[in-house]
Design a protein around this motif. Sequence first.
Motif, PDB file in Angstrom:
ATOM      1  N   ALA A 157     114.355 113.815-118.982  1.00 59.84           N
ATOM      2  CA  ALA A 157     115.200 114.104-120.145  1.00 59.84           C
ATOM      3  C   ALA A 157     114.355 114.594-121.321  1.00 59.84           C
ATOM      4  N   ALA A 158     113.238 113.945-121.571  1.00 64.56           N
ATOM      5  CA  ALA A 158     112.366 114.381-122.654  1.00 64.56           C
ATOM      6  C   ALA A 158     111.752 115.747-122.356  1.00 64.56           C
ATOM      7  N   TYR A 159     111.457 116.015-121.089  1.00 62.43           N
ATOM      8  CA  TYR A 159     110.944 117.339-120.694  1.00 62.43           C
ATOM      9  C   TYR A 159     111.975 118.424-120.985  1.00 62.43           C
ATOM     10  N   ALA A 160     113.246 118.150-120.664  1.00 65.89           N
ATOM     11  CA  ALA A 160     114.302 119.134-120.908  1.00 65.89           C
ATOM     12  C   ALA A 160     114.546 119.358-122.393  1.00 65.89           C
ATOM     13  N   LEU A 161     114.329 118.325-123.209  1.00 64.21           N
ATOM     14  CA  LEU A 161     114.579 118.444-124.642  1.00 64.21           C
ATOM     15  C   LEU A 161     113.389 118.999-125.416  1.00 64.21           C
ATOM     16  N   THR A 162     112.238 119.092-124.771  1.00 68.62           N
ATOM     17  CA  THR A 162     111.025 119.503-125.485  1.00 68.62           C
ATOM     18  C   THR A 162     110.434 120.785-124.918  1.00 68.62           C
ATOM     19  N   ILE A 163     110.005 120.741-123.674  1.00 68.09           N
ATOM     20  CA  ILE A 163     109.294 121.872-123.089  1.00 68.09           C
ATOM     21  C   ILE A 163     110.272 122.946-122.617  1.00 68.09           C
ATOM     22  N   ARG A 164     111.386 122.542-122.064  1.00 71.35           N
ATOM     23  CA  ARG A 164     112.441 123.472-121.686  1.00 71.35           C
ATOM     24  C   ARG A 164     113.706 123.082-122.443  1.00 71.35           C
ATOM     25  N   THR A 221     121.552 116.511-129.248  1.00 75.22           N
ATOM     26  CA  THR A 221     121.413 115.609-128.106  1.00 75.22           C
ATOM     27  C   THR A 221     120.531 114.413-128.457  1.00 75.22           C
ATOM     28  N   LEU A 222     119.425 114.683-129.152  1.00 71.86           N
ATOM     29  CA  LEU A 222     118.560 113.587-129.578  1.00 71.86           C
ATOM     30  C   LEU A 222     119.281 112.644-130.539  1.00 71.86           C
ATOM     31  N   PHE A 223     120.073 113.216-131.436  1.00 71.83           N
ATOM     32  CA  PHE A 223     120.820 112.366-132.358  1.00 71.83           C
ATOM     33  C   PHE A 223     121.858 111.533-131.610  1.00 71.83           C
ATOM     34  N   PHE A 224     122.459 112.099-130.561  1.00 68.48           N
ATOM     35  CA  PHE A 224     123.406 111.320-129.767  1.00 68.48           C
ATOM     36  C   PHE A 224     122.704 110.149-129.091  1.00 68.48           C
ATOM     37  N   PHE A 225     121.502 110.376-128.562  1.00 66.72           N
ATOM     38  CA  PHE A 225     120.744 109.276-127.968  1.00 66.72           C
ATOM     39  C   PHE A 225     120.502 108.180-128.997  1.00 66.72           C
ATOM     40  N   LEU A 226     120.115 108.584-130.202  1.00 65.74           N
ATOM     41  CA  LEU A 226     119.821 107.595-131.235  1.00 65.74           C
ATOM     42  C   LEU A 226     121.082 106.888-131.716  1.00 65.74           C
ATOM     43  N   LEU A 240     121.529  92.780-115.264  1.00 62.27           N
ATOM     44  CA  LEU A 240     120.602  92.858-116.390  1.00 62.27           C
ATOM     45  C   LEU A 240     119.712  94.087-116.288  1.00 62.27           C
ATOM     46  N   VAL A 241     119.340  94.474-115.069  1.00 65.12           N
ATOM     47  CA  VAL A 241     118.525  95.678-114.890  1.00 65.12           C
ATOM     48  C   VAL A 241     119.274  96.905-115.412  1.00 65.12           C
ATOM     49  N   ILE A 242     120.558  97.002-115.075  1.00 66.62           N
ATOM     50  CA  ILE A 242     121.358  98.150-115.531  1.00 66.62           C
ATOM     51  C   ILE A 242     121.521  98.121-117.046  1.00 66.62           C
ATOM     52  N   LEU A 243     121.789  96.954-117.598  1.00 67.30           N
ATOM     53  CA  LEU A 243     121.978  96.845-119.047  1.00 67.30           C
ATOM     54  C   LEU A 243     120.693  97.154-119.802  1.00 67.30           C
ATOM     55  N   TYR A 244     119.575  96.601-119.355  1.00 66.28           N
ATOM     56  CA  TYR A 244     118.307  96.844-120.038  1.00 66.28           C
ATOM     57  C   TYR A 244     117.899  98.311-119.935  1.00 66.28           C
ATOM     58  N   THR A 245     118.207  98.937-118.805  1.00 67.40           N
ATOM     59  CA  THR A 245     117.905 100.361-118.669  1.00 67.40           C
ATOM     60  C   THR A 245     118.693 101.188-119.671  1.00 67.40           C
ATOM     61  N   SER A 246     119.992 100.914-119.789  1.00 66.64           N
ATOM     62  CA  SER A 246     120.818 101.659-120.741  1.00 66.64           C
ATOM     63  C   SER A 246     120.438 101.371-122.189  1.00 66.64           C
ATOM     64  N   MET A 247     119.969 100.168-122.475  1.00 64.53           N
ATOM     65  CA  MET A 247     119.591  99.816-123.845  1.00 64.53           C
ATOM     66  C   MET A 247     118.275 100.458-124.258  1.00 64.53           C
ATOM     67  N   ASN A 248     117.325 100.578-123.337  1.00 67.45           N
ATOM     68  CA  ASN A 248     116.004 101.091-123.678  1.00 67.45           C
ATOM     69  C   ASN A 248     115.852 102.591-123.453  1.00 67.45           C
ATOM     70  N   LEU A 249     116.794 103.203-122.746  1.00 65.55           N
ATOM     71  CA  LEU A 249     116.660 104.630-122.445  1.00 65.55           C
ATOM     72  C   LEU A 249     116.634 105.513-123.688  1.00 65.55           C
ATOM     73  N   PRO A 250     117.489 105.312-124.707  1.00 63.70           N
ATOM     74  CA  PRO A 250     117.404 106.171-125.907  1.00 63.70           C
ATOM     75  C   PRO A 250     116.051 106.091-126.611  1.00 63.70           C
ATOM     76  N   ILE A 251     115.496 104.889-126.725  1.00 63.50           N
ATOM     77  CA  ILE A 251     114.194 104.741-127.376  1.00 63.50           C
ATOM     78  C   ILE A 251     113.114 105.454-126.572  1.00 63.50           C
ATOM     79  N   ALA A 252     113.173 105.322-125.250  1.00 68.04           N
ATOM     80  CA  ALA A 252     112.168 105.959-124.403  1.00 68.04           C
ATOM     81  C   ALA A 252     112.245 107.480-124.495  1.00 68.04           C
ATOM     82  N   VAL A 253     113.446 108.033-124.539  1.00 73.56           N
ATOM     83  CA  VAL A 253     113.587 109.492-124.650  1.00 73.56           C
ATOM     84  C   VAL A 253     113.009 109.980-125.975  1.00 73.56           C
ATOM     85  N   TRP A 254     113.302 109.281-127.047  1.00 73.66           N
ATOM     86  CA  TRP A 254     112.769 109.674-128.349  1.00 73.66           C
ATOM     87  C   TRP A 254     111.246 109.603-128.371  1.00 73.66           C
ATOM     88  N   MET A 255     110.681 108.547-127.837  1.00 75.92           N
ATOM     89  CA  MET A 255     109.227 108.418-127.849  1.00 75.92           C
ATOM     90  C   MET A 255     108.563 109.473-126.972  1.00 75.92           C
TER      91      MET A 255
END
Length: 301
Positions: free
Chosen positions: A118-125, A133-138, A168-183
């Motif tokens: 996702a970060a590759y698509a938003l940055t390099i391509r 899209t980044l604002f939606f993630f945030l 919990l794995v699914i919930l934690y993934t959805s909770m941390n995914l926006p932060i990971a994409v931004w970073m």
Amino acid sequence: MTTADLKTTTARPARQAAGRAAPRPPGSGRWRSAALTLGAWVAGLLFFLPVAWLVLTSLHSESDAASNPPAVMAPLTLDNYREFFGTSIWEGPWPPLINSATASLASTALVLLLALPAAYALTIRPVKAWRDTLFFFLSTKMLPVVAGLLPVYLFARNIGFLDHVWLLVILYTSMNLPIAVWMLQSFLSEVPSSVIEAAQLDGARLPVVLGRVVAPIVLPGIAATALICFIFSWNELLFARVLTGVRAETAPVFLTSFITSQGLFLAQLAAASIAISLPVLAAGFAAQDKLVQGLSLGAVK
């Protein structure tokens, strides 16, 4: 040259000399540096004081830990740690620790697996309207966690997924995914496009470009992102407290068991808190060089 020009020319250096700052007295720089150093030490000690008090409380007996005023000079003991680590692997804190490790490690791996493309698509391509899209993630992090607790609970109950560690794995993934994409987006913006173009000219497809070209370059950023997601998942309490019971109980939920109708077991709670914090401290210590490099990557343009 006229007399007026001569006066102006001779007066200009005098005005410039008068406008200069007066020289500092000798030793003022050393005093300022010493004051800043002392202030930094005081601030560091103030932040470390609660941790030191927690360690000291864990080394006291329950009677000494609950005394008022606190018995600072009371005899030290390791009985609380022996009781914490001395239980069977299927009893005491071990099942919650295993559940926390499973949920944190699995969710962190899924976050990196999804966030890097996702970060590759938003940055390099970049896709169209990538800033939106980044604002939606945030914006997904702007909703209070407690506001989504009831819908998640009802959904998990209806599909029979309550008290399950993979929920919990699914919930934690959805909770941390926006932060990971931004970073990762900020880290990938530092990758030279010429390197990727060279790999594509050699016939490398997207998985190869991501795994063998992009990932080694931004490895410090990936390590920093993984560590932050792991810490967030390990420390999460609200969803784990409501959505788990006996089978999927996590380590933070286990700490609440020391608050009983008989009272609060301060010494045992302090020892358990330190023991449960050790995996996070070990992960941070092992990846401290990558964490510093990742957090500082892109700070200087």
